[in-house]
Design an enzyme around this catalytic site. Structure first.
Site, short mmCIF file in Angstrom:
data_model
loop_
_atom_site.label_atom_id
_atom_site.label_comp_id
_atom_site.label_asym_id
_atom_site.label_seq_id
_atom_site.Cartn_x
_atom_site.Cartn_y
_atom_site.Cartn_z
N ASP A 1 0.38 4.58 -1.18
CA ASP A 1 1.45 5.00 -0.94
C ASP A 1 2.07 3.55 -1.60
OD1 ASP A 1 1.49 6.98 1.22
OD2 ASP A 1 1.61 5.10 2.90
N GLY B 1 -9.16 5.93 -5.45
CA GLY B 1 -9.69 5.23 -5.49
C GLY B 1 -10.01 3.76 -6.14
N ALA C 1 -2.82 2.10 0.70
CA ALA C 1 -2.93 2.19 -0.49
C ALA C 1 -2.29 2.93 -1.75
CB ALA C 1 -4.68 2.05 -0.83
N ARG D 1 -3.58 16.34 5.45
CA ARG D 1 -4.02 15.48 6.15
C ARG D 1 -4.38 17.31 7.29
NH1 ARG D 1 -4.02 12.05 3.92
NH2 ARG D 1 -3.91 10.13 4.10
N ASP E 1 4.23 7.82 5.38
CA ASP E 1 3.88 7.79 3.96
C ASP E 1 4.65 7.30 3.13
OD1 ASP E 1 4.47 10.21 4.88
OD2 ASP E 1 3.21 10.89 3.01
#
Length: 309
Positions: free
Chosen positions: A259, A227, A257, A167, A30
């Site tokens: 990053d 998003g 996307a 994460r 990332d």
């Protein structure tokens, strides 16, 4: 004005699906992905450096050569003969990705173990970028070492940028994950969260709730990625804006996307674009990136800048 962006984190060996059941090797992660896209869209008088740790093996040497070939400095990357780079494999289904990881011996876990080297690298930079993954792979002591230096950098007037990039699989306890991510945000003056992560792990019901929560942690500038719903940007002293997502005829691979948005957004802000123009350009870059396979897309496949140097 010229400057230096320093990205701090883990670059890994990437294995992705190719034709005929074969696997293609690359390098990504990332914070490295963000550095890659920042380098593409920062003014030419800016430099981009990467701070991590790698091994002394052949793959580590190839990784360093790859980083340098993309115009990113490696002077702040230390080498450890007892460690190797981490590795991950991308699994794709209908454009959405899942990952398998092999990172127990990752040298990047030691990136903050030398406080003097860390401080020297940070002092040379104007913009610092790190992520929740950066924090997740470090020991508790190393997390505090890194955050202490970043708090010091912020106090000295540097721009410290944090993408929580949540994460859960990297954290042993969810309570610690939330506490460390909040500490990361407190060290930063700009945060670039993803709303779906924030809603899932912090209970935010709206993008505005995410912005308010980070404001309460002392963050000045916030851009919430949502998003297909676009991006909401709230910078101190600026009007809050919403930028719609750019159309994507076919989603091929959503890897990187966020990053790519981060790197393009930071790059165009440094180039002098308004926050509205920088965000509008960055969502176009993210849309182009997810239209191709892999994390790092060549510049000739991406939209050209239309403003700034």
């Amino acid at each position: 004005m010229a400057g230096t962006l320093l990205s701090i984190g883990e670059c890994m060996v990437e294995l992705m699906q190719a034709e005929g059941g074969m696997l293609r090797k690359g390098y990504a992660g990332d914070t490295f992905n963000t550095a890659y896209y920042a380098r593409l869209f920062l003014p030419s008088d800016w430099s981009v450096d990467y701070l991590t740790a790698v091994g002394t093996d052949v793959v580590s040497a190839e990784m360093l050569a790859f980083i340098e070939s993309n115009g990113i400095g490696t002077a702040h990357i230390c080498r450890n003969e007892d460690r190797i780079p981490g590795l991950y494999m991308i699994h794709l289904k209908d454009g959405e990705r899942s990952f398998s990881y092999w990172r127990s011996a990752s040298a990047a876990k030691l990136l903050a173990d030398d406080p003097d080297r860390l401080r020297a690298a940070i002092e040379m930079a104007d913009v610092l970028f790190f992520s929740g993954i950066t924090l997740a792979i470090l020991s508790s002591h190393a997390v505090e070492t890194l955050l202490s230096e970043l708090r010091r950098a912020r106090a000295s007037g540097k721009r410290v940028v944090f993408d929580p990039n949540i994460r859960p699989r990297l954290w042993e306890h969810m309570a610690r994950m939330r506490a460390v991510l909040e500490a990361g945000a407190r060290a930063a003056n700009m945060v670039l969260p993803s709303f779906d992560d924030e809603a899932t792990h912090f209970g935010d019901n709206t993008v505005s709730a995410t912005i308010d929560r980070y404001r309460a942690l002392g963050v000045e500038d916030i851009a919430v990625k949502d998003g297909a719903n676009g991006v909401t940007v709230d910078l101190v002293g600026k009007e809050r804006i919403h930028v719609p997502a750019a159309p994507v005829p076919v989603v091929v691979d959503t890897t990187s996307a966020g990053d790519s948005f981060n790197g393009a957004f930071l790059g165009r802000l440094a180039a002098g674009d308004s926050h509205a123009d920088a965000a509008a350009f960055a969502v176009r870059i993210a849309a182009a990136v997810i239209s191709h396979h892999g994390a790092l897309i060549a510049r000739d496949k991406l939209p050209a800048t239309t403003a700034g140097p």
